[in-house]
Design a protein around this motif. Sequence first.
Motif, PDB file in Angstrom:
ATOM      1  N   GLY A 317       0.829  -1.210   0.000  1.00 29.54           N
ATOM      2  CA  GLY A 317       0.000   0.000   0.000  1.00 29.54           C
ATOM      3  C   GLY A 317       0.862   1.257   0.000  1.00 29.54           C
ATOM      4  O   GLY A 317       0.556   2.249  -0.676  1.00 29.54           O
ATOM      5  N   LEU A 318       1.950   1.195   0.740  1.00 34.61           N
ATOM      6  CA  LEU A 318       2.858   2.347   0.805  1.00 34.61           C
ATOM      7  C   LEU A 318       3.555   2.548  -0.548  1.00 34.61           C
ATOM      8  O   LEU A 318       3.614   3.668  -1.077  1.00 34.61           O
ATOM      9  CB  LEU A 318       3.882   2.081   1.919  1.00 34.61           C
ATOM     10  N   LEU A 319       4.060   1.460  -1.109  1.00 33.74           N
ATOM     11  CA  LEU A 319       4.754   1.555  -2.405  1.00 33.74           C
ATOM     12  C   LEU A 319       3.805   2.069  -3.493  1.00 33.74           C
ATOM     13  O   LEU A 319       4.130   3.019  -4.221  1.00 33.74           O
ATOM     14  CB  LEU A 319       5.296   0.180  -2.818  1.00 33.74           C
ATOM     15  N   ASP A 320       2.612   1.461  -3.555  1.00 33.52           N
ATOM     16  CA  ASP A 320       1.649   1.861  -4.601  1.00 33.52           C
ATOM     17  C   ASP A 320       1.204   3.303  -4.394  1.00 33.52           C
ATOM     18  O   ASP A 320       1.128   4.088  -5.337  1.00 33.52           O
ATOM     19  CB  ASP A 320       0.402   0.961  -4.567  1.00 33.52           C
ATOM     20  N   GLY A 321       0.884   3.632  -3.139  1.00 28.70           N
ATOM     21  CA  GLY A 321       0.368   4.970  -2.840  1.00 28.70           C
ATOM     22  C   GLY A 321       1.397   6.049  -3.157  1.00 28.70           C
ATOM     23  O   GLY A 321       1.083   7.068  -3.783  1.00 28.70           O
ATOM     24  N   LEU A 322       2.640   5.824  -2.754  1.00 29.73           N
ATOM     25  CA  LEU A 322       3.673   6.838  -3.003  1.00 29.73           C
ATOM     26  C   LEU A 322       3.949   6.994  -4.493  1.00 29.73           C
ATOM     27  O   LEU A 322       4.115   8.117  -4.982  1.00 29.73           O
ATOM     28  CB  LEU A 322       4.960   6.479  -2.242  1.00 29.73           C
ATOM     29  N   SER A 323       3.977   5.874  -5.226  1.00 30.06           N
ATOM     30  CA  SER A 323       4.197   5.973  -6.696  1.00 30.06           C
ATOM     31  C   SER A 323       3.088   6.788  -7.339  1.00 30.06           C
ATOM     32  O   SER A 323       3.340   7.674  -8.165  1.00 30.06           O
ATOM     33  CB  SER A 323       4.140   4.616  -7.374  1.00 30.06           C
ATOM     34  N   ARG A 324       1.845   6.458  -6.952  1.00 31.02           N
ATOM     35  CA  ARG A 324       0.687   7.149  -7.551  1.00 31.02           C
ATOM     36  C   ARG A 324       0.739   8.644  -7.233  1.00 31.02           C
ATOM     37  O   ARG A 324       0.582   9.489  -8.115  1.00 31.02           O
ATOM     38  CB  ARG A 324      -0.598   6.510  -7.003  1.00 31.02           C
ATOM     39  N   LEU A 325       1.019   8.969  -5.969  1.00 28.79           N
ATOM     40  CA  LEU A 325       1.014  10.385  -5.568  1.00 28.79           C
ATOM     41  C   LEU A 325       2.131  11.159  -6.262  1.00 28.79           C
ATOM     42  O   LEU A 325       1.921  12.295  -6.706  1.00 28.79           O
ATOM     43  CB  LEU A 325       1.153  10.497  -4.046  1.00 28.79           C
ATOM     44  N   ALA A 326       3.317  10.549  -6.358  1.00 28.66           N
ATOM     45  CA  ALA A 326       4.434  11.254  -7.009  1.00 28.66           C
ATOM     46  C   ALA A 326       4.049  11.564  -8.454  1.00 28.66           C
ATOM     47  O   ALA A 326       4.293  12.669  -8.957  1.00 28.66           O
ATOM     48  CB  ALA A 326       5.695  10.399  -6.951  1.00 28.66           C
ATOM     49  N   GLU A 327       3.393  10.598  -9.100  1.00 29.14           N
ATOM     50  CA  GLU A 327       3.003  10.798 -10.489  1.00 29.14           C
ATOM     51  C   GLU A 327       1.919  11.871 -10.597  1.00 29.14           C
ATOM     52  O   GLU A 327       2.014  12.783 -11.429  1.00 29.14           O
ATOM     53  CB  GLU A 327       2.511   9.479 -11.073  1.00 29.14           C
ATOM     54  N   GLU A 328       0.917  11.774  -9.718  1.00 31.57           N
ATOM     55  CA  GLU A 328      -0.183  12.757  -9.751  1.00 31.57           C
ATOM     56  C   GLU A 328       0.318  14.176  -9.543  1.00 31.57           C
ATOM     57  O   GLU A 328      -0.085  15.113 -10.213  1.00 31.57           O
ATOM     58  CB  GLU A 328      -1.187  12.432  -8.638  1.00 31.57           C
ATOM     59  N   VAL A 329       1.255  14.320  -8.592  1.00 30.42           N
ATOM     60  CA  VAL A 329       1.747  15.659  -8.263  1.00 30.42           C
ATOM     61  C   VAL A 329       2.775  16.127  -9.296  1.00 30.42           C
ATOM     62  O   VAL A 329       2.990  17.317  -9.489  1.00 30.42           O
ATOM     63  CB  VAL A 329       2.335  15.662  -6.820  1.00 30.42           C
ATOM     64  N   GLY A 330       3.410  15.144  -9.967  1.00 32.14           N
ATOM     65  CA  GLY A 330       4.402  15.519 -10.984  1.00 32.14           C
ATOM     66  C   GLY A 330       5.803  15.670 -10.425  1.00 32.14           C
ATOM     67  O   GLY A 330       6.550  16.564 -10.824  1.00 32.14           O
ATOM     68  N   VAL A 331       6.168  14.783  -9.481  1.00 25.55           N
ATOM     69  CA  VAL A 331       7.536  14.782  -8.938  1.00 25.55           C
ATOM     70  C   VAL A 331       8.224  13.521  -9.454  1.00 25.55           C
ATOM     71  O   VAL A 331       7.635  12.438  -9.444  1.00 25.55           O
ATOM     72  CB  VAL A 331       7.489  14.768  -7.379  1.00 25.55           C
ATOM     73  N   GLU A 332       9.475  13.679  -9.913  1.00 26.17           N
ATOM     74  CA  GLU A 332      10.217  12.521 -10.424  1.00 26.17           C
ATOM     75  C   GLU A 332      10.686  11.665  -9.254  1.00 26.17           C
ATOM     76  O   GLU A 332      11.659  12.012  -8.563  1.00 26.17           O
ATOM     77  CB  GLU A 332      11.448  12.972 -11.224  1.00 26.17           C
ATOM     78  N   ALA A 333       9.976  10.578  -9.005  1.00 23.76           N
ATOM     79  CA  ALA A 333      10.340   9.700  -7.886  1.00 23.76           C
ATOM     80  C   ALA A 333       9.876   8.290  -8.199  1.00 23.76           C
ATOM     81  O   ALA A 333       8.966   8.088  -9.002  1.00 23.76           O
ATOM     82  CB  ALA A 333       9.699  10.184  -6.593  1.00 23.76           C
ATOM     83  N   GLU A 334      10.523   7.328  -7.542  1.00 26.99           N
ATOM     84  CA  GLU A 334      10.217   5.926  -7.824  1.00 26.99           C
ATOM     85  C   GLU A 334      10.258   5.151  -6.513  1.00 26.99           C
ATOM     86  O   GLU A 334      11.130   5.423  -5.675  1.00 26.99           O
ATOM     87  CB  GLU A 334      11.342   5.424  -8.737  1.00 26.99           C
ATOM     88  N   THR A 335       9.334   4.229  -6.344  1.00 24.19           N
ATOM     89  CA  THR A 335       9.402   3.394  -5.146  1.00 24.19           C
ATOM     90  C   THR A 335      10.165   2.117  -5.490  1.00 24.19           C
ATOM     91  O   THR A 335      10.060   1.601  -6.604  1.00 24.19           O
ATOM     92  CB  THR A 335       7.995   3.038  -4.624  1.00 24.19           C
ATOM     93  N   VAL A 336      10.926   1.640  -4.527  1.00 24.26           N
ATOM     94  CA  VAL A 336      11.771   0.458  -4.756  1.00 24.26           C
ATOM     95  C   VAL A 336      11.701  -0.459  -3.539  1.00 24.26           C
ATOM     96  O   VAL A 336      11.223  -0.078  -2.476  1.00 24.26           O
ATOM     97  CB  VAL A 336      13.255   0.863  -5.009  1.00 24.26           C
ATOM     98  N   GLY A 337      12.223  -1.660  -3.692  1.00 22.53           N
ATOM     99  CA  GLY A 337      12.286  -2.600  -2.569  1.00 22.53           C
ATOM    100  C   GLY A 337      11.072  -3.506  -2.519  1.00 22.53           C
ATOM    101  O   GLY A 337      10.058  -3.249  -3.159  1.00 22.53           O
ATOM    102  N   LEU A 338      11.188  -4.580  -1.754  1.00 19.52           N
ATOM    103  CA  LEU A 338      10.035  -5.444  -1.515  1.00 19.52           C
ATOM    104  C   LEU A 338       9.144  -4.767  -0.475  1.00 19.52           C
ATOM    105  O   LEU A 338       9.646  -4.020   0.377  1.00 19.52           O
ATOM    106  CB  LEU A 338      10.500  -6.799  -0.990  1.00 19.52           C
ATOM    107  N   PRO A 339       7.831  -5.048  -0.486  1.00 21.53           N
ATOM    108  CA  PRO A 339       6.923  -4.340   0.419  1.00 21.53           C
ATOM    109  C   PRO A 339       7.320  -4.348   1.909  1.00 21.53           C
ATOM    110  O   PRO A 339       7.188  -3.316   2.557  1.00 21.53           O
ATOM    111  CB  PRO A 339       5.585  -5.039   0.175  1.00 21.53           C
TER     112      PRO A 339
END
Length: 429
Positions: A317-339
């Motif tokens: 949930g954290l990985l998915d949520g952060l990826s989605r929010l970074a994309e929505e807001v328009g910040v270049e960021a990527e989530t990594v690692g196992l959950p």
Amino acid sequence: MSSPPLSFTRSQELFARAQEIVAGGTTQGKAPNTLIPGEYPIYAARGQGAHLWDVDNNRFLDWILAYGIIVLGYCDPDVDAAAIQEIRQGFAFPLTRPVQNELAELLVEVIPCAEMVHFFKSGSDATTAAVRVARIITGRQKIVRWGYNGWHDWCCIREPGIPRHVREDVLTFRYNDLDSLEEVLKQQRDQVACVIMMPLEIEQPQPGFLAGVKELAHQYGALFILDEMRSGFHVALGGAQEYYQVIPDLATFSKAISNGYAISVLAGRREMMSALSQTYVSSTFYTNSIAMAAAVATINKLRQEEVIPHLWRIGQGLLDGLSRLAEEVGVEAETVGLPPMPFLVFTDADPDVRETARAVFYTEVARQGILLHPNHHWFVSHAHTEQDLAHTLEVSEAAFRLVKKKLGQGYRASSVSKVAVTASTRLDR
Ligand SMILES: Cc1ncc(COP(=O)(O)O)c(C=O)c1O
């Protein structure tokens, strides 16, 4: 608008005094100045579940969790009750307490490579014992290693104080690059005792990579050792070896095994573990059984309460949520690692933009009472709830918006303290 800084007056007073009487002020690897200076608490007052309070009475939702040793949550009543019961009946004898066998039985049952185990107190003790065993079994001296394996001479990430000949015996290779491993093994033909590695850090193994490492190690006559300090009891009960179905000759565990009490384990095949009797490994506190009782209680709870699926669910949930929010807001960021061990990296091609985004984001979430480590992957515990996840995402969204706004205004991190990148985030060492 960025949030106002939190007050760390008492933490800072204690830290100032500590610098007079404790070398470095605090345990080196956990020094607050490796985070964002002035934005993180230094001294803890107490913890409960997924929260901690610092000595200035700031309350934090904690995703650092003492670097992964807390898996059930702070002050877990069952684990603490087991530890307290052990304390009450005596835990430091010239004899061994039976709980040692109870813990060993459990570990042999849950860790795929474990036919036998041996207990230590720190992770570095266990990895050093693993390497010693490999040298005894193979009669060879050189080590090939990857990832963080502790602070002892053979794997220390800094040069001063380490004899050159010790460093010369230790080589490394690139993660997810079997050719780089084969090149090293070929060059050092008949000299390598073992390949010891973390199964993963923030980059996940490509299909076949871990099995390929094992195969190459064996092809060149070396042992294959997994350092599962972090992955053990997080990724799966039996660690990454269970999750990826790659069984090493030896493996090392610690951290989540006991929800905070000091213990580490070397586990492996019987004939290899038997080699320990040819050397000498000892410590004043090895028979101290408080952590053994805590580990039995922790492992039982991990099994009975479906803890690990919870870590995966919340972490995903954290990985998915952060990826989605970074994309929505328009910040270049990527989530990594196992959950269970998630992380966020800022990915803009311009290093100044990356650094600014990171400093602004992590400062803002810390000011909002959420401890996300800026330069080490995080951990999830059983005590983190869906509400904690939702709250973290809500605060993160505001932090991403602040990043976007500040970058748009031309603000750059050179005007704030740069976030230090510690060795533990580098992939090749
Ligand atoms: C993968 C790994 N190996 C070894 C160690 C060393 O353990 P310790 O710090 O208990 O000596 C650590 C500690 O963080 C670790 O993460």
